[in-house]
Design an enzyme around this catalytic site. Structure first.
Site, PDB file in Angstrom:
ATOM      1  N   LYS A 180       0.826  -1.214   0.000  1.00 29.71           N
ATOM      2  CA  LYS A 180       0.000   0.000   0.000  1.00 29.71           C
ATOM      3  C   LYS A 180       0.864   1.269   0.000  1.00 29.71           C
ATOM      4  CE  LYS A 180      -3.788  -2.398  -0.040  1.00 29.71           C
ATOM      5  NZ  LYS A 180      -3.789  -3.536   0.793  1.00 29.71           N
TER       6      LYS A 180
HETATM    7  C1  PLP Z   1      -9.829  -3.703  -0.941  1.00 35.60           C
HETATM    8  C2  PLP Z   1      -9.161  -4.327   0.238  1.00 35.60           C
HETATM    9  N1  PLP Z   1      -9.827  -4.412   1.399  1.00 35.60           N
HETATM   10  C3  PLP Z   1      -9.276  -4.952   2.488  1.00 35.60           C
HETATM   11  C4  PLP Z   1      -7.990  -5.442   2.477  1.00 35.60           C
HETATM   12  C5  PLP Z   1      -7.436  -6.090   3.709  1.00 35.60           C
HETATM   13  O1  PLP Z   1      -6.385  -5.358   4.246  1.00 35.60           O
HETATM   14  P1  PLP Z   1      -5.268  -6.064   5.152  1.00 35.60           P
HETATM   15  O2  PLP Z   1      -4.412  -6.892   4.247  1.00 35.60           O
HETATM   16  O3  PLP Z   1      -4.520  -4.894   5.738  1.00 35.60           O
HETATM   17  O4  PLP Z   1      -5.962  -6.853   6.182  1.00 35.60           O
HETATM   18  C6  PLP Z   1      -7.248  -5.373   1.320  1.00 35.60           C
HETATM   19  C7  PLP Z   1      -5.877  -5.895   1.298  1.00 35.60           C
HETATM   20  O5  PLP Z   1      -5.178  -5.935   0.352  1.00 35.60           O
HETATM   21  C8  PLP Z   1      -7.840  -4.801   0.159  1.00 35.60           C
HETATM   22  O6  PLP Z   1      -7.172  -4.719  -0.988  1.00 35.60           O
END
Ligand code: PLP
Length: 421
Positions: free
Chosen positions: A202
Site C-alpha cells: 500500500k
Molecule cells: C480492498 C481491500 N480491502 C481490504 C484489504 C485487507 O487489508 P489487510 O491486508 O490490511 O488486512 C485489502 C488488502 O489488500 C484490500 O485490498
C-alpha cells in the site's frame, strides 16, 4: 522513456531472453533509514504497544485525510471488522458490496453475522454502480460497503445519499485509496467511516495495519473499545491515572496496532505526498505508452477524482486476440514482469458459492472485467527504467501473439518497431 525492441523478438516463454533479469514485483514497500530509526527508537523505549506512538499516528493520520477521528487497527481486515461492528451490523441485516474486491471487504459482513449482498460494478471504474446498488436496497440494508478499486474513489456522493435515504451507513473501503481525492475532498473524511490498510504493497506500510476514520465521536469511541477487548479504558490511561480498575462493557477483540508499527506509520506518512506524486507519474507514463496498443484498455479516471493509484489494472480487448488473458499473463511473467490479477470476484470463491449458492453470470460487468484484467507493476520506488521494462514487455508480448482477425498468412502482427517471430 526510451523503449527499444532490438533483439527481443523471441518471447521468454518460448526460450528467448527475458526483458528483465530479475522479477519486477507488482507492488512492494519502500523502507528508508528514517523508518528504521523510528522503529529502533520505540524498541528502546518503555512502550512497545499501548504507548504514545498510537495516539500520535492516529492524530497525524486524521489531519492528513481531513477527518476528526482516526482509530488504528492491527490490519485493514480488523479495521473493516471494526467498521462493520460500529455500523451495528448483526444477524438479519444486509450490507451491499462489490464483487470486485479482496474477500476481506465482504468477509467483515459475515464476521458480524450479517448477509453480504453483491451489486455489480460500473464498467468504466469497476467501482460499485449506484444504480445497480440501489436495486439491492431492502429494509434490512444497514450498510453499503464501497471499495475505491485500484485507488479510484467510488461514487461516494450518490452511494452516500442512497444509503442515508435507506437509513444505512456508507463504509468506504479505501484500502487502495490513501491520498485520493473526490470532488477536491480527501478520501477519509467523506463517508460515514473510511477504512485503510497498511499492508506492504500500500501507499504507507506498518507491516500489517489498518485505520478507520470518521467524523463521529461516538463511532470513534465504539471503534476504540472494539479493538481493545470491549474495555472502556486503555492501559496507558490507567497507568497515567495510577488506576488498576477497568471494565469490559461489550465483546471486543485484541485488534490493537503496536507502537512499533505506529512509529513506522508516522515515518512513512511524512513521505506520502512524494509517493503519491510518483505513482501518478507512473500512471501517466503507462497511459502515454499504451496509446497505440489497441488491445490494451487503460484504467478510466472520472473528472471528479484524483486517484491514488494503488494498482494499475489494464483490461485486454480479448475480442481482438486469439489468446486468452492467461497466455498473456504467463508470457509477461516469463519476461520477469510481476503481473497480478485483482480480483477473483468474491462471489465466485468456493466459500461464497457453497454457502450462498452464488454462481457465474450474476454480476456480468465484474465477471467480464475479471476475465480481462492484468495488474501491471505499480509502486512508488519504481524507476523510469522499471516502467520502461513493463512497457517493453507488453509490446513484445502483444507483438508476438496471435490476432483473431489477422488474414491467412499474416498469423502474427506487430506493433511499432516490434518484429514478429
Ligand atoms: C480492498 C481491500 N480491502 C481490504 C484489504 C485487507 O487489508 P489487510 O491486508 O490490511 O488486512 C485489502 C488488502 O489488500 C484490500 O485490498
Amino acid at each position: 522513456m526510451n523503449v527499444s525492441l532490438t533483439n527481443l523478438e523471441t518471447l521468454a516463454i518460448d526460450g528467448g531472453t527475458p526483458v528483465r533479469e530479475k522479477l519486477l514485483p507488482y507492488g512492494r514497500q519502500s523502507i528508508d533509514e528514517a523508518d528504521v530509526e523510528a522503529v529502533v527508537e520505540v524498541l528502546k523505549s518503555d512502550w512497545l504497544t499501548t504507548g504514545p506512538k498510537i495516539g500520535e499516528f492516529e492524530e497525524r493520520f486524521a489531519e492528513r485525510v481531513g477527518t476528526r477521528h482516526a482509530v488504528s487497527f492491527s490490519s485493514g481486515t480488523a479495521a473493516l471488522h471494526g467498521a462493520a461492528f460500529a455500523a451495528g451490523l448483526g444477524a438479519g441485516d444486509e450490507a451491499i458490496t462489490t464483487p470486485l474486491t479482496f474477500c476481506a471487504t465482504a468477509n467483515c459482513i459475515l464476521y458480524q453475522g450479517a448477509t453480504p449482498v453483491f451489486a455489480d460494478v460500473s464498467s468504466d471504474t469497476l467501482n460499485l454502480d449506484p444504480e445497480r446498488m440501489s436495486a439491492k436496497l431492502t429494509p434490512r440494508t444497514k450498510a453499503i460497503l464501497a471499495v475505491d478499486y485500484a485507488g479510484h474513489p467510488a461514487a461516494l456522493d450518490e452511494l452516500g445519499e442512497l444509503a442515508h435515504e435507506q437509513g444505512a451507513l456508507l463504509i468506504e473501503d479505501a484500502s487502495h485509496a490513501l491520498g485520493a481525492e473526490h470532488h477536491g475532498k480527501r478520501v477519509g473524511g467523506i463517508a460515514d467511516m473510511t477504512v485503510f490498510s497498511f499492508h506492504p504493497v500500500k501507499h504507507l506500510t506498518t507491516g500489517e495495519g489498518g485505520m478507520v476514520t470518521t467524523n463521529n465521536a461516538r463511532t470513534a469511541e465504539t471503534l476504540r473499545r472494539f479493538r481493545n477487548h470491549g474495555i472502556s479504558s486503555e492501559a496507558r490511561q490507567r497507568h497515567e491515572a495510577g488506576q488498576w480498575f477497568y471494565e469490559m462493557v461489550m465483546l471486543g477483540f485484541n485488534y490493537r496496532l503496536t507502537d512499533l508499527a505506529c512509529a513506522l506509520g508516522l515515518s512513512q506518512l511524512a513521505k506520502l505526498d512524494a509517493n503519491l506524486t510518483r505513482r501518478r507519474e507512473i500512471a501517466a507514463q503507462y497511459k502515454t505508452a499504451f496509446r497505440d496498443l489497441p488491445a490494451v484498455i487503460v484504467p478510466a479516471v472520472r473528472d471528479e477524482v484524483n486517484p491514488a493509484w494503488h494498482l494499475y489494472p489494464i483490461r485486454l480487448k480479448l475480442e481482438m486476440l486469439a489468446v486468452g488473458r492467461g497466455e498473456i499473463f504467463r508470457a509477461l511473467r516469463a519476461e520477469n514482469i510481476g503481473v497480478n490479477v485483482h480480483y477473483v470476484p468474491v462471489h465466485l470463491h468456493p466459500y461464497y458459492r457453497q454457502r450462498f449458492g452464488r454462481k457465474e453470470g450474476e454480476y456480468p460487468v465484474a465477471e467480464a472485467a475479471y476475465e480481462r484484467l492484468i495488474s501491471l507493476p505499480m509502486f512508488h520506488s519504481m524507476t523510469d527504467t522499471d516502467v520502461g521494462d513493463v512497457v517493453k514487455a507488453m509490446r513484445k508480448v502483444l507483438s508476438c501473439i496471435q490476432w483473431k482477425f489477422a488474414k491467412e498468412g499474416e498469423r502474427l502482427q506487430t506493433f511499432g518497431s516490434g518484429k514478429s517471430k
